[in-house]
Scaffold this motif. Structure first.
Motif, PDB file in Angstrom:
ATOM      1  N   LEU A  20      19.576  -5.234   1.646  1.00 22.45           N
ATOM      2  CA  LEU A  20      19.002  -6.574   1.571  1.00 22.45           C
ATOM      3  C   LEU A  20      19.878  -7.591   2.299  1.00 22.45           C
ATOM      4  CD1 LEU A  20      16.914  -8.575   0.467  1.00 22.45           C
ATOM      5  CD2 LEU A  20      18.220  -8.619  -1.684  1.00 22.45           C
ATOM      6  N   LEU A  78      19.262  -7.294   6.012  1.00 22.61           N
ATOM      7  CA  LEU A  78      17.974  -7.859   6.412  1.00 22.61           C
ATOM      8  C   LEU A  78      18.004  -9.389   6.417  1.00 22.61           C
ATOM      9  CD1 LEU A  78      15.523  -5.538   4.445  1.00 22.61           C
ATOM     10  CD2 LEU A  78      15.754  -5.666   6.928  1.00 22.61           C
ATOM     11  N   GLN A 134      17.936 -12.357   9.516  1.00 28.98           N
ATOM     12  CA  GLN A 134      16.939 -13.424   9.551  1.00 28.98           C
ATOM     13  C   GLN A 134      17.566 -14.812   9.614  1.00 28.98           C
ATOM     14  OE1 GLN A 134      14.441 -12.818   6.115  1.00 28.98           O
ATOM     15  NE2 GLN A 134      13.689 -10.832   6.835  1.00 28.98           N
ATOM     16  N   GLY A 153      13.162   3.693   5.425  1.00 29.39           N
ATOM     17  CA  GLY A 153      12.025   2.931   4.934  1.00 29.39           C
ATOM     18  C   GLY A 153      10.791   3.150   5.790  1.00 29.39           C
ATOM     19  N   GLY A 207       8.107   0.973   5.319  1.00 33.59           N
ATOM     20  CA  GLY A 207       7.446  -0.323   5.400  1.00 33.59           C
ATOM     21  C   GLY A 207       6.134  -0.374   4.668  1.00 33.59           C
ATOM     22  N   ALA A 236      15.428   1.264   1.120  1.00 37.51           N
ATOM     23  CA  ALA A 236      15.182   0.369   2.247  1.00 37.51           C
ATOM     24  C   ALA A 236      13.871  -0.393   2.088  1.00 37.51           C
ATOM     25  CB  ALA A 236      15.176   1.155   3.557  1.00 37.51           C
ATOM     26  N   ASP A 237      12.852   0.244   1.499  1.00 37.36           N
ATOM     27  CA  ASP A 237      11.578  -0.448   1.295  1.00 37.36           C
ATOM     28  C   ASP A 237      11.671  -1.468   0.164  1.00 37.36           C
ATOM     29  OD1 ASP A 237      10.149   0.693   3.373  1.00 37.36           O
ATOM     30  OD2 ASP A 237       9.493   2.397   2.171  1.00 37.36           O
ATOM     31  N   ALA A 249      13.353  -4.395   1.756  1.00 36.17           N
ATOM     32  CA  ALA A 249      12.438  -5.114   2.651  1.00 36.17           C
ATOM     33  C   ALA A 249      11.448  -5.958   1.861  1.00 36.17           C
ATOM     34  CB  ALA A 249      11.698  -4.116   3.541  1.00 36.17           C
ATOM     35  N   ALA A 275      13.343  -8.975   0.530  1.00 35.96           N
ATOM     36  CA  ALA A 275      13.616  -9.898   1.631  1.00 35.96           C
ATOM     37  C   ALA A 275      12.399 -10.763   1.925  1.00 35.96           C
ATOM     38  CB  ALA A 275      14.035  -9.127   2.880  1.00 35.96           C
ATOM     39  N   ARG A 276      11.218 -10.160   1.897  1.00 30.12           N
ATOM     40  CA  ARG A 276      10.007 -10.950   2.139  1.00 30.12           C
ATOM     41  C   ARG A 276       9.748 -11.915   0.983  1.00 30.12           C
ATOM     42  NH1 ARG A 276       3.700  -9.849   2.040  1.00 30.12           N
ATOM     43  NH2 ARG A 276       3.129 -11.855   2.926  1.00 30.12           N
ATOM     44  N   GLU A 285       4.430  -6.306   4.857  1.00 32.77           N
ATOM     45  CA  GLU A 285       4.122  -7.606   5.493  1.00 32.77           C
ATOM     46  C   GLU A 285       2.729  -8.104   5.178  1.00 32.77           C
ATOM     47  OE1 GLU A 285       3.268  -6.268   9.989  1.00 32.77           O
ATOM     48  OE2 GLU A 285       4.893  -5.210   8.956  1.00 32.77           O
TER      49      GLU A 285
END
Length: 213
Positions: A16, A19, A23, A161, A163, A179-180, A183, A186-187, A209
């Motif tokens: 995390l 990521l 960003q 990951g 995704g 990893a997922d 992610a 993070a979103r 996403e």
């Protein structure tokens, strides 16, 4: 955005951190000692030495100064005693919530566990005790006015990951790459979504996403 991750040396926390830092966010990860901080630095974050087992609410609140969000990613781990589980897996998230309120940090993401509300309360099995303590911590956070999100992953693994995930309640077992999970969090943080939502997550078909909360 400045994010403080308690349990900054955990594998999800490091993913995390990487990521969020890519960003453009500022990430602080807590560690128990100076020598543990190199992993946080390598991931793009800044280590903060503190012991969640002994720190006071006031001292932790002071450590959160200037933060926009907090994440609880610590865990007592396999082989820990019941008391260690109580201190880390239940009392730790509650301590962070108290400190976040005192520091006026409203955004809080708590990494919990799938099945946290389905445990055998009379069992001495370490995993059943772990689920009960996670459930207690989750219930405490749900009762607060913080902008919380409770993420309850299935079994964690270190596959790359994909995704893609599946979200819901009572969605069963399975596994998910760390990893997922990173992610997804993070979103949640970067877009300010999922507030006051609790959900289980495992590997699935829906792109992270594209998730709608």
């Amino acid at each position: 955005m400045k994010v403080v991750i308690v349990g900054g040396r955990s594998r999800i926390a490091l993913l995390l951190t990487a990521l969020l830092s890519r960003q453009g966010h500022t990430v602080v990860g807590t560690v128990r000692s100076e020598r543990q901080g190199h992993n946080v630095v390598a991931a793009g974050g800044t280590p903060l030495v503190l012991d969640i087992e002994t720190i006071s609410v006031q001292a932790l609140a002071e450590s959160l100064s200037g933060a926009d969000a907090v994440v609880f990613a610590a865990g007592a781990g396999y082989g820990s005693t019941t008391r260690q589980k109580e201190i880390i897996d239940r009392d730790g998230p509650i301590l962070l919530a108290n400190a976040a309120e005192k520091a006026a940090v409203n955004r809080y993401v708590l990494i919990s566990s799938m099945g946290a509300d389905y445990f055998d309360s009379g069992s001495a099995d370490p995993f059943q005790i772990y689920l009960r303590l996670k459930s207690d911590a989750d219930a405490d956070l749900r009762a607060r006015s913080l902008d919380w999100t409770i993420v309850r992953p299935s079994g964690l693994d270190d596959r790359p990951g994909s995704g893609r995930v599946r979200l819901g309640e009572g969605i069963g077992g399975g596994s998910i790459p760390r990893a997922d999970v990173a992610a997804l969090i993070a979103r949640l943080l970067s877009e300010g979504i999922g507030i006051r939502h609790q959900f289980e997550v495992t590997s699935g078909a829906e792109r992270i996403e594209d998730l709608v909360f």
